[in-house]
Design a protein around this motif. Structure first.
Motif, PDB file in Angstrom:
ATOM      1  N   GLN A 131      29.990  38.227  35.749  1.00 15.73           N
ATOM      2  CA  GLN A 131      30.880  37.899  36.537  1.00 15.73           C
ATOM      3  C   GLN A 131      31.275  39.030  37.570  1.00 15.73           C
ATOM      4  O   GLN A 131      31.818  38.790  38.654  1.00 15.73           O
ATOM      5  CB  GLN A 131      32.114  37.297  35.775  1.00 15.73           C
ATOM      6  CG  GLN A 131      33.064  36.611  36.700  1.00 15.73           C
ATOM      7  CD  GLN A 131      32.504  34.958  37.091  1.00 15.73           C
ATOM      8  OE1 GLN A 131      31.567  34.693  36.571  1.00 15.73           O
ATOM      9  NE2 GLN A 131      33.016  34.843  38.231  1.00 15.73           N
ATOM     10  N   ALA A 132      31.327  40.179  36.966  1.00 22.58           N
ATOM     11  CA  ALA A 132      31.627  41.469  37.802  1.00 22.58           C
ATOM     12  C   ALA A 132      30.834  41.513  38.845  1.00 22.58           C
ATOM     13  O   ALA A 132      31.098  41.803  40.011  1.00 22.58           O
ATOM     14  CB  ALA A 132      31.803  42.627  36.999  1.00 22.58           C
ATOM     15  N   GLY A 137      29.723  40.678  44.884  1.00 25.84           N
ATOM     16  CA  GLY A 137      28.590  39.983  46.055  1.00 25.84           C
ATOM     17  C   GLY A 137      27.140  40.010  45.607  1.00 25.84           C
ATOM     18  O   GLY A 137      26.483  39.738  46.413  1.00 25.84           O
ATOM     19  N   TRP A 138      26.985  40.253  44.377  1.00 28.12           N
ATOM     20  CA  TRP A 138      25.422  40.045  44.205  1.00 28.12           C
ATOM     21  C   TRP A 138      24.890  38.724  44.195  1.00 28.12           C
ATOM     22  O   TRP A 138      25.688  37.685  44.007  1.00 28.12           O
ATOM     23  CB  TRP A 138      25.194  40.503  42.630  1.00 28.12           C
ATOM     24  CG  TRP A 138      25.442  42.112  42.549  1.00 28.12           C
ATOM     25  CD1 TRP A 138      26.038  42.854  42.971  1.00 28.12           C
ATOM     26  CD2 TRP A 138      24.845  42.632  41.366  1.00 28.12           C
ATOM     27  NE1 TRP A 138      26.009  44.206  42.453  1.00 28.12           N
ATOM     28  CE2 TRP A 138      25.223  44.164  41.508  1.00 28.12           C
ATOM     29  CE3 TRP A 138      23.886  42.561  40.468  1.00 28.12           C
ATOM     30  CZ2 TRP A 138      24.810  45.108  40.652  1.00 28.12           C
ATOM     31  CZ3 TRP A 138      23.524  43.508  39.624  1.00 28.12           C
ATOM     32  CH2 TRP A 138      23.938  44.655  39.867  1.00 28.12           C
ATOM     33  N   LYS A 156      27.588  28.172  39.237  1.00 26.98           N
ATOM     34  CA  LYS A 156      28.941  27.794  38.868  1.00 26.98           C
ATOM     35  C   LYS A 156      29.766  28.956  38.758  1.00 26.98           C
ATOM     36  O   LYS A 156      31.091  28.816  38.979  1.00 26.98           O
ATOM     37  CB  LYS A 156      29.004  26.961  37.360  1.00 26.98           C
ATOM     38  CG  LYS A 156      28.038  25.660  37.642  1.00 26.98           C
ATOM     39  CD  LYS A 156      28.578  24.716  38.606  1.00 26.98           C
ATOM     40  CE  LYS A 156      27.905  23.578  38.713  1.00 26.98           C
ATOM     41  NZ  LYS A 156      28.500  22.364  39.841  1.00 26.98           N
ATOM     42  N   LEU A 157      29.339  29.954  38.174  1.00 26.60           N
ATOM     43  CA  LEU A 157      30.001  31.290  37.979  1.00 26.60           C
ATOM     44  C   LEU A 157      30.286  31.875  39.289  1.00 26.60           C
ATOM     45  O   LEU A 157      31.330  32.485  39.678  1.00 26.60           O
ATOM     46  CB  LEU A 157      29.209  32.356  37.154  1.00 26.60           C
ATOM     47  CG  LEU A 157      29.013  31.899  35.417  1.00 26.60           C
ATOM     48  CD1 LEU A 157      28.307  32.796  35.034  1.00 26.60           C
ATOM     49  CD2 LEU A 157      30.481  31.461  34.869  1.00 26.60           C
ATOM     50  N   MET A 163      35.962  31.480  44.821  1.00 28.75           N
ATOM     51  CA  MET A 163      37.233  30.902  45.069  1.00 28.75           C
ATOM     52  C   MET A 163      38.339  31.940  44.600  1.00 28.75           C
ATOM     53  O   MET A 163      39.507  32.291  45.294  1.00 28.75           O
ATOM     54  CB  MET A 163      37.352  29.948  43.858  1.00 28.75           C
ATOM     55  CG  MET A 163      36.572  28.616  44.445  1.00 28.75           C
ATOM     56  SD  MET A 163      36.970  27.221  43.276  1.00 28.75           S
ATOM     57  CE  MET A 163      38.467  26.379  43.818  1.00 28.75           C
ATOM     58  N   ARG A 164      37.877  32.979  43.537  1.00 34.21           N
ATOM     59  CA  ARG A 164      38.974  33.967  43.385  1.00 34.21           C
ATOM     60  C   ARG A 164      39.029  35.050  44.689  1.00 34.21           C
ATOM     61  O   ARG A 164      40.039  35.369  44.816  1.00 34.21           O
ATOM     62  CB  ARG A 164      38.294  34.721  42.274  1.00 34.21           C
ATOM     63  CG  ARG A 164      39.062  35.976  41.916  1.00 34.21           C
ATOM     64  CD  ARG A 164      38.186  36.919  40.865  1.00 34.21           C
ATOM     65  NE  ARG A 164      38.735  38.131  40.402  1.00 34.21           N
ATOM     66  CZ  ARG A 164      38.649  39.214  41.020  1.00 34.21           C
ATOM     67  NH1 ARG A 164      37.791  39.444  41.766  1.00 34.21           N
ATOM     68  NH2 ARG A 164      39.374  40.150  40.596  1.00 34.21           N
ATOM     69  N   GLN A 165      37.985  34.957  45.229  1.00 37.02           N
ATOM     70  CA  GLN A 165      38.002  36.332  46.614  1.00 37.02           C
ATOM     71  C   GLN A 165      38.648  35.631  47.573  1.00 37.02           C
ATOM     72  O   GLN A 165      39.569  36.035  48.159  1.00 37.02           O
ATOM     73  CB  GLN A 165      36.571  36.678  46.972  1.00 37.02           C
ATOM     74  CG  GLN A 165      36.477  37.506  48.101  1.00 37.02           C
ATOM     75  CD  GLN A 165      37.171  38.746  47.699  1.00 37.02           C
ATOM     76  OE1 GLN A 165      37.264  39.087  46.799  1.00 37.02           O
ATOM     77  NE2 GLN A 165      37.883  39.441  48.983  1.00 37.02           N
TER      78      GLN A 165
END
Length: 353
Positions: A131-132, A137-138, A156-157, A163-165
């Protein structure tokens, strides 16, 4: 998993079959009208996540393989994969607000182990390293080459990271709801974001105060969860099951609303500008008559909520679930309505009821 996730009573059906019954004559205990001779059809998503306590042991490798290393598990139910995996993260580790990368505090310092190496090696914290990377941006293809995790899951991740960004780019909560407020809030909740996450991303107050601000705002716009049934037949037939879950991906409850919720104010009555940590529901609850002055019949009809133990961890065992089940059975004998709330799938180990 099939019994826990679908509500199909495998143990009950297997026992009947061993006694000489056939699937056509065995009644489906979920619908009460159809037979047990069917393949479960689901209109929801189920995710089971293991709980590892490897940090409690010194000199124990954190690498995962085919051997059983988890001490417990959780099971989350929702309508989207994003929703259930964020739910599961909060369930398996109460210190987490959802699925996050470095904000989770579980990604190893890159001065010790590079992020690329963390993705290559399956460990109990690799999910958060993945997730990191996506938050950094990977691309999905790059992460796939390192992890060999199916691209469907990675996409999906990636949705969660995107959405977080987008949420973090908003200046504050007012900016978040300046346009298409209902759609934005509902989209975030359907993707499994907690109120505390949304508040933190939008620079609201820290902790419970920020969480309460988002909750007030969300309720003011009518963004509320609904109660759905595990019916095994994707709502093709009416279900009679008491196996329930909550989700924001729906418009109506599958079960009738209790008249005991009539004291709650309507969502539209809330002021979107109110950001106090104490919600109108809390204030209304404090004004209600204490339970001690009500009749016993009203108390029985109102019901009792029994909280389960959650995921097993070292130092706890099945006695906690036994306490929950025993409490529910005693309440039933005494005439009280009751409901067990637990995200440990062992609670529905073989048959949901």
């Amino acid at each position: 998993l099939a019994s826990k996730a679908t509500g199909y009573p495998l143990a009950y059906v297997a026992t009947k079959l061993s006694l000489g019954k056939n699937l056509v004559t065995i009644r489906n205990s979920v619908t009460k009208t159809t037979t047990a001779c069917f393949e479960p059809s689901l209109d929801y998503c189920v995710l089971k996540m293991p709980r590892w306590d490897l940090k409690k042991f010194s000199q124990v490798s954190k690498k995962l393989g085919s051997s059983m290393l988890s001490v417990g598990e959780v099971m989350s139910i929702g309508r989207t994969f994003e929703e259930v995996i964020q739910k599961a993260c909060r369930m398996v580790n109460p210190a987490l607000d959802g699925l996050e990368g470095r904000d989770s505090g579980l990604v190893v310092n890159e001065d010790e182990i590079s992020l690329e190496d963390q993705l290559k090696t399956p460990t109990d914290t690799r999910l958060f390293a993945v997730q990191a990377a996506l938050e950094d941006g990977w691309s999905v293809d790059k992460v796939y080459q390192l992890t060999k995790i199916d691209k469907w899951f990675l996409s999906k991740l990636k949705n969660i990271a995107t959405m977080r960004q987008a949420c973090k780019e908003k200046q504050d909560l007012d900016d978040l709801v300046s346009k298409n407020a209902v759609e934005r809030l509902r989209s975030l909740k359907m993707a499994g974001f907690s109120d505390r996450q949304i508040g933190r991303y939008c620079d609201a107050a820290q902790g419970q105060r920020g969480e309460a601000q988002v909750r007030n705002l969300r309720k003011a716009y009518g963004v509320l969860p609904v109660v759905k049934q595990i019916d095994t037949l994707a709502a093709e037939f009416p279900a009679q099951t008491n196996y329930l879950y909550m989700t924001y991906s729906g418009d109506d409850d599958d079960i009738p609303e209790s008249h005991h919720t009539s004291h709650l104010p309507s969502p539209a009555a809330n002021d979107p500008g109110v950001k106090a940590p104490r919600t109108p529901s809390t204030l209304a609850f404090e004004k209600r008559k204490p339970l001690g002055v009500q009749t016993i019949e009203d108390a029985k009809e109102r019901g009792v909520m029994v909280l389960g133990c959650g995921a097993y961890c070292i130092g706890s065992s099945v006695e906690f679930d036994w306490c929950a089940v025993s409490a529910a059975r005693q309440l039933r004998r005494d005439g009280f309505k009751s409901i067990i709330v637990n995200y440990n799938p062992e609670t529905v180990s073989t048959d949901y009821d």
